[in-house]
Scaffold this motif. Structure first.
Motif, short mmCIF file in Angstrom:
data_model
loop_
_atom_site.label_atom_id
_atom_site.label_comp_id
_atom_site.label_asym_id
_atom_site.label_seq_id
_atom_site.Cartn_x
_atom_site.Cartn_y
_atom_site.Cartn_z
N VAL A 95 0.85 -1.19 0.00
CA VAL A 95 0.00 0.00 0.00
C VAL A 95 0.89 1.24 0.00
O VAL A 95 1.97 1.24 0.57
N PHE A 96 0.40 2.28 -0.67
CA PHE A 96 1.11 3.55 -0.77
C PHE A 96 0.29 4.60 -0.03
O PHE A 96 -0.90 4.77 -0.29
N VAL A 97 0.93 5.31 0.90
CA VAL A 97 0.28 6.36 1.69
C VAL A 97 1.07 7.64 1.49
O VAL A 97 2.30 7.63 1.55
N ALA A 98 0.38 8.77 1.23
CA ALA A 98 1.13 10.01 1.00
C ALA A 98 0.33 11.27 1.28
O ALA A 98 -0.88 11.30 1.14
N PHE A 99 1.09 12.29 1.64
CA PHE A 99 0.63 13.67 1.65
C PHE A 99 1.02 14.24 0.29
O PHE A 99 2.22 14.34 0.01
N PRO A 100 0.08 14.61 -0.59
CA PRO A 100 0.45 15.14 -1.90
C PRO A 100 1.20 16.48 -1.83
O PRO A 100 1.98 16.81 -2.72
N GLY A 101 0.96 17.22 -0.77
CA GLY A 101 1.63 18.51 -0.60
C GLY A 101 0.80 19.67 -1.11
O GLY A 101 0.03 19.55 -2.05
N SER A 102 0.98 20.79 -0.45
CA SER A 102 0.36 22.04 -0.86
C SER A 102 1.32 23.16 -0.50
O SER A 102 1.51 23.42 0.69
N PRO A 103 2.00 23.74 -1.48
CA PRO A 103 1.85 23.46 -2.91
C PRO A 103 2.27 22.03 -3.24
O PRO A 103 2.96 21.38 -2.45
N ALA A 104 1.83 21.59 -4.40
CA ALA A 104 2.07 20.21 -4.83
C ALA A 104 3.56 19.86 -4.78
O ALA A 104 4.40 20.65 -5.21
N SER A 105 3.85 18.68 -4.27
CA SER A 105 5.20 18.15 -4.26
C SER A 105 5.42 17.37 -5.55
O SER A 105 4.80 16.33 -5.75
#
Length: 145
Positions: free
Chosen positions: A74-84
Motif C-alpha cells: 500500500v502507498f500512503v502520502a501527503f500530496p503537498g500544498s503546494p504540490a510536491s
C-alpha cells in the motif's frame, strides 16, 4: 501485515542546514511509529535520508523509491500544498502499479485535478485532515483492514 511506502513533500521542508521542519517530521514519525507498532513494515525516504541531513543523489533516490513502492502492499502520502512534484510522481507510480493508495489531504486545501480524480482509475482512500490533526490512528486503521 502490510508493507507500506509513506511519501510526502521533502526537499521543500528542509532548510539549508539539512533540518526538516520539526512539525512535519513529527507527523511522519508518528505515522511510521503507529504503523510499525501495528506490525507493518514502513519504507520512507525522509527517514532513509536522515530527515534531510543525508540526501541521496537523484539517481539513487529515484531507483530506491520506485523499488520500494514496487515492493509495497500500500502507498500512503501527503500530496503537498503546494504540490510536491516528487510525491506526485510516486502517486503515479503507485497507481500504475495497481497499489492501493491512501491520500492524506488537508481540509480546505485545493489539490490537483488528477489527485482529486485518481479514484476513477485506481483504488484510493482519501483521508481529509482537520488543521493540526494527527492522522496516525486513521492511517493505521485503513492499512490494517
Amino acid at each position: 501485515m502490510a508493507v507500506v511506502f509513506l511519501g510526502g513533500p521533502f526537499k521543500a521542508l528542509v532548510d539549508a542546514d539539512g533540518v526538516m521542519r520539526p512539525d512535519e517530521r513529527a507527523r511522519l514519525e508518528s505515522i511510521i511509529a503507529g504503523l510499525e507498532s501495528a506490525g507493518h513494515t514502513v519504507y520512507n525516504a525522509h527517514r532513509r535520508e536522515g530527515w534531510g541531513a543525508k540526501f541521496l543523489t537523484p539517481a539513487e533516490c529515484t531507483r530506491l523509491d520506485l523499488d520500494e513502492i514496487t515492493a509495497s502492499d500500500v502507498f500512503v502520502a501527503f500530496p503537498g500544498s503546494p504540490a510536491s512534484p516528487g510525491t506526485h510522481i510516486e502517486i503515479g507510480w503507485a497507481s500504475a502499479l495497481g497499489k492501493p493508495v491512501v491520500l492524506l489531504l488537508e481540509e480546505g486545501v485545493e489539490y490537483a485535478f488528477l489527485v482529486r480524480g485518481l479514484h476513477t482509475v485506481t483504488n484510493v482512500t482519501y483521508l481529509t485532515l482537520a488543521p493540526g490533526e494527527d492522522p496516525t490512528e486513521r492511517v493505521v486503521a485503513v492499512v490494517s483492514t
